[in-house]
Design an enzyme around this catalytic site. Structure first.
Site, mmCIF file in Angstrom:
data_model
loop_
_atom_site.group_PDB
_atom_site.id
_atom_site.type_symbol
_atom_site.label_atom_id
_atom_site.label_comp_id
_atom_site.label_asym_id
_atom_site.label_seq_id
_atom_site.Cartn_x
_atom_site.Cartn_y
_atom_site.Cartn_z
ATOM 1 N N HIS B 59 0.942 -1.131 -0.058
ATOM 2 C CA HIS B 59 0.062 0.030 0.011
ATOM 3 C C HIS B 59 0.809 1.165 -0.083
ATOM 4 O O HIS B 59 0.454 2.360 0.317
ATOM 5 C CB HIS B 59 -0.812 0.119 1.214
ATOM 6 C CG HIS B 59 -1.491 -1.255 1.425
ATOM 7 N ND1 HIS B 59 -2.541 -1.885 0.358
ATOM 8 C CD2 HIS B 59 -1.625 -2.034 2.603
ATOM 9 C CE1 HIS B 59 -3.100 -2.862 0.805
ATOM 10 N NE2 HIS B 59 -2.522 -2.977 2.153
ATOM 11 N N HIS B 221 -6.623 -4.774 -1.095
ATOM 12 C CA HIS B 221 -5.969 -6.017 -0.960
ATOM 13 C C HIS B 221 -5.806 -6.658 -2.336
ATOM 14 O O HIS B 221 -5.909 -8.040 -2.374
ATOM 15 C CB HIS B 221 -6.127 -6.744 -0.009
ATOM 16 C CG HIS B 221 -5.906 -6.126 1.310
ATOM 17 N ND1 HIS B 221 -6.695 -5.186 1.865
ATOM 18 C CD2 HIS B 221 -4.830 -5.963 2.120
ATOM 19 C CE1 HIS B 221 -6.174 -4.780 2.991
ATOM 20 N NE2 HIS B 221 -4.995 -4.998 3.260
#
Ligand SMILES: Nc1ncnc2c1ncn2[C@@H]1O[C@H](COP(=O)(O)OP(=O)(O)O)[C@@H](O)[C@H]1O
Ligand SMILES: Nc1ncnc2c1ncn2[C@@H]1O[C@H](COP(=O)(O)OP(=O)(O)O)[C@@H](O)[C@H]1O
Ligand SMILES: [Mg+2]
Ligand SMILES: [Mg+2]
Ligand SMILES: [Mg+2]
Ligand SMILES: [Mg+2]
Lengths: 195, 337, 337, 195
Positions: B59, B221
């Site tokens: 991320h 994700h």
């Protein structure tokens, strides 16, 4: 059923072997409804468990399971690390002297307390609960593994209420929960070493 | 569609190698390459509340890129898309602790919640007071007591920045945590994917997205979203802006609000496109009577090389805006210093 | 490989719409949506040398994202991958002019050179003194008097930042231009593509890149590179770092130099990967006896959604480092203020 | 050959039409050796030229070409904007009263002065030079277009020394220069209106 240290070690090594064999499949189960890592996660953890036992193997079955549990907690991450870790750690702590079935019940209780999932939420609890119940009812590890498999299969038509699959809502229907499938491997491994 | 090759050395070492790179270009940070913990290398005021976040990697710049003055004190970096283990979070907590207690900023995923919870128990054993702020800003997921609840996504940036300023200002641990819960209650996000992403070492993307379709309501994700719809022939950005803002506005009425706005790239979408989306998001907010007080456009909370974007907003007060504007000096967010 | 959908409304309006977005989130900038010129909205000191750059769009944040205190005064934004026309450059030049003359920072492409040259003539008609600094830092192209010469790429960032600080400091137009030529002579770049990119409105990428191959020595306009080689099975980032640093070092010996380093994403490569590359670039420089004085890792000079990266370096002196460290406040580069 | 304002207008409109028809091809030629925009660039410019003439058409051929040239400079950008713009503007300025061939020579000189390319560098100069020479030799626009086409074809085996294709070195061999192909269209348009 009672467990000695050697059998406990063999059980976890057999589980690690099955996880190695099936890691790809477990990750593939995690793809449509999760984040494609369940097999990788569990494999990382079980490698660490096997490596820890190569360094030093505890001399009671309870200590073996407890050590495996804390190793999983410390190496897996994700949802499955704390959950599988707690399962083995609580089981190990409850085991000493006593019966595996009731120790596993303590492990299951720990998982439910930690994760908050009930049977029917489409998680590993759906496979773990019937397997523990089978052993409690005095049935064989083979029958417990069968019960776990049925429980894992039962997650397919469900709308998941816990874990990542719950984000998908209806779109998650038709997929088997990967964590439940790992529980099947855990009891399959038990069946292998108990035979 | 064959995946584009990744600029990595060994997929298994992606996180370690990336942290090595962060350390090499940010000597002001302290990077633990074994525990995968990044923390501030400078002295902090004794008693300052420590701020810790963390989660799976993939991320970037979240979270390690937000460590520094005015934001996080430490970040625990898990494997790609896998929350860190309690040991890592504990190490980050110790690195962040200056005696005034530590706030854990946790994105609401089962894995993150459980691992941070276990770490908080371990920290308690070492007499570090830990408060937890759970970020669950993603309106794509229906909230319910009986589910895992909403995911933590782009709004995490608002929480980390505002709490960072509050901690520098000298608020106590309970105050910082209470403020964090307030910021969470004011933050909402909605994301859209135009392409999936592939975890390093995997040979398949997280989902298949046929040409001409997009995923609405994605997480960060690489998982599929809530709905798949056709990409319109024109006005793609307008459609994304409208969908995202409508979903947010329905959940948290935006009219007459002064907003922090984040038009966030998922990692693979170029700035040219994010700027076009930003124009449409601002127009859409305008049409709903909301005012953009501050905005950021760029890759802040990403999902590897996923193409797409997420819109996050936070309703503000003059006090929150002041905390937002306070100096910050981190690899990925810097102003005023 | 089908191209990923673009987050645009109408491909023909991509640049206008992106500038609209820039204007919406950066009220401190003055954005001319007709001429596609972005300039500083704040007052400048009378007599301050004006700095103008520009070129085709598709390289965001370059150049418009570098307009602000301590960097550019104005940027002229051409169509995607097409240099701006003289009228645009003239408008930018006027916007940048505070009476002390204007420096044009021009990337060495025939189109940019010719259009800026025509604009300089028009500015001369209006009594604005213009000096031109030509950036040609790309070592992938063999330099020669008889060719178009080397391209201007990542090194442009060094020139814009350093000259921006010099202009704020009060240097005269000829001094700023001379400094610019010095920075150019110290700057080198080399880029690698892992995927091509597609111009908005086109249905085909700039080149086809079969799975498992990468292009070495690319420019920033989606054009093919000098050589195509297989992507190694492991150590991809190491191989890219080695190739880029070797090509640079061969042209400009780096041993014992203190360097500015830019590990620049081409637009579609996530920060996780750029950080891995940064680790390898720093190791490679280290092995050659060079020292990293300052480094940036991220998307600064891009080529739409191209995957890949470019390594740029600039050898420094204490004076150059001081100019580099001077405060800058632009959408894409900010510190010290 | 002499040109009146109406023919000059018709010429440029015919050129605009051909560019519209062939824009895709021109851009495709620019793909392997350039940045895939030549057709788009020229099309944008010629649309602006045609639109400008719809607003107000100059009344001499020279003014028509000059206006077209400055419109291209102001709307095309890239390398081709200044180069085609200069060609038409210089030609227009040199035209008044005189012969098209010698005016085009002035245009060609302007292009060479601006861009620095010689015949053999694999640019539009390779098509423009023989076409202008043909007209100077008193040959027809048809023959000039043929000469331009031969010149454009001659760029294929060359290693480019100017423009973007030069970045490719040997890898650019085997590709026709897109700007040279546009010059062919310019003379094809002349042939159409002169016929
Ligand atoms: N709240 C929960 N209670 C019990 N099991 C859960 C819960 N949440 C997730 N799980 C189990 O964890 C599995 C996912 O593990 P894994 O993929 O390794 O972690 P993550 O979801 O963090 O990526 C699910 O398949 C499910 O069986
Ligand atoms: N120095 C030069 N002299 C003459 N013609 C040139 C020169 N450089 C480029 N050209 C011409 O310009 C053409 C490219 O135009 P275009 O694609 O529109 O611009 P750009 O290269 O800026 O994208 C080339 O095919 C070539 O014929
Ligand atoms: Mg998972
Ligand atoms: Mg995970
Ligand atoms: Mg071009
Ligand atoms: Mg071109």
């Amino acid at each position: 059923m009672n467990l000695d240290a050697a059998t406990a070690l063999a059980w976890l090594r057999a589980f690690a072997g099955l996880v190695d064999e099936r890691a790809g499949e477990l990750t593939d189960l995690d793809r449509p409804i999760g984040d494609s890592d369940h097999g990788v996660n569990l494999q990382r953890g079980m490698h660490a468990v096997v490596a820890a036992f190569e360094q030093e193997a505890p001399d009671t079955a309870g200590a073996v399971l407890t050590k495996a549990g804390s190793t999983l907690v410390s190496t897996v991450g994700g949802a499955s690390g704390p959950l599988f870790g707690t399962l083995l750690r609580r089981t190990g702590k409850a085991l000493d002297g006593g019966d595996l079935a009731s120790a596993l019940r303590a492990g299951l209780d720990g998982v439910v307390k930690l994760g908050g999932a009930q049977v029917g939420d489409a998680t590993l609890v759906d496979a773990l609960t019937p397997a523990v119940e089978a052993l409690e009812a005095g049935r064989s590890p083979f029958e417990a593994a069968e019960a776990a498999a049925e429980g894992a299969a039962s997650t397919e038509p469900l709308v998941a209420r816990k874990g990542r699959a719950s984000y998908l809502g209806e779109r998650g229907v038709g997929h088997r929960d990967p964590g439940a499938e790992s529980v099947v491997l855990l009891f399959t491994a038990l069946e292998q070493v108990a035979a | 569609m064959t995946a584009v090759a990744k600029l990595l050395d060994d997929p298994a070492d992606a996180v370690t190698d990336a942290l090595r790179g962060l350390a090499a270009v940010h000597p002001e940070l302290s990077v633990d390459l074994t525990q995968h913990v990044v923390s501030r290398g400078d002295e902090r005021r004794p008693g300052k509340v420590g701020l810790v976040s963390g989660g799976g990697s993939g991320h970037e710049p979240l979270h390690a890129g937000f460590v520094g003055l005015g934001m996080l004190d430490a970040a625990a970096c898990g494997a790609v898309f896998t929350s860190p283990v309690p040991d890592q979070v504990l190490a980050a907590t110790k690195a962040a602790s200056s005696g005034g207690g530590v706030v854990h900023i946790v994105k609401n995923y089962t894995g993150d919640v459980l691992n941070f919870q276990m770490a908080a128990e371990l920290a308690d054993d070492e007499d570090i007071e830990v408060e937890t702020v759970l970020v669950d800003d993603d309106v794509a997921v229906t909230d319910s007591l009986y589910t895992a609840g909403r995911r933590g996504t782009g709004g995490t940036l608002f929480v980390e920045k505002v709490l960072g300023a509050a901690a520098e200002k000298g608020l106590a641990v309970a105050e910082v945590a209470a403020l964090g819960r307030d910021v969470v209650s004011r933050s909402r996000s909605f994301g859209v994917a135009l392409s999936p992403c592939t975890t390093p070492g995997s040979d398949q993307p997280g989902f298949d997205l046929p040409a001409g379709e997009m995923e609405l309501g994605i997480g960060i994700h690489g998982e599929p979203g809530r709905r798949r719809v056709p990409v319109p022939a024109t006005g793609v950005a307008r459609e994304v802006a409208r969908t995202a803002v409508a979903a947010i506005d329905e959940d948290l009425p935006l009219a007459h609000q002064d907003l922090l706005v984040l038009v966030n790239g998922m990692g693979g979408t170029p700035l040219l496109e994010l700027q076009v989306l930003a124009a449409d998001v601002v127009a859409e907010l305008d049409a709903r009577g909301a005012r953009v007080a501050r905005a950021l456009v760029g890759n802040y909370v990403t999902s590897l090389e996923m193409a797409g974007a997420m819109v996050s907003v936070c309703t503000t007060t003059p006090e929150l805006l002041e905390l937002w504007d306070a100096p910050v000096r981190t690899p990925a967010l810097r102003w005023g210093v």
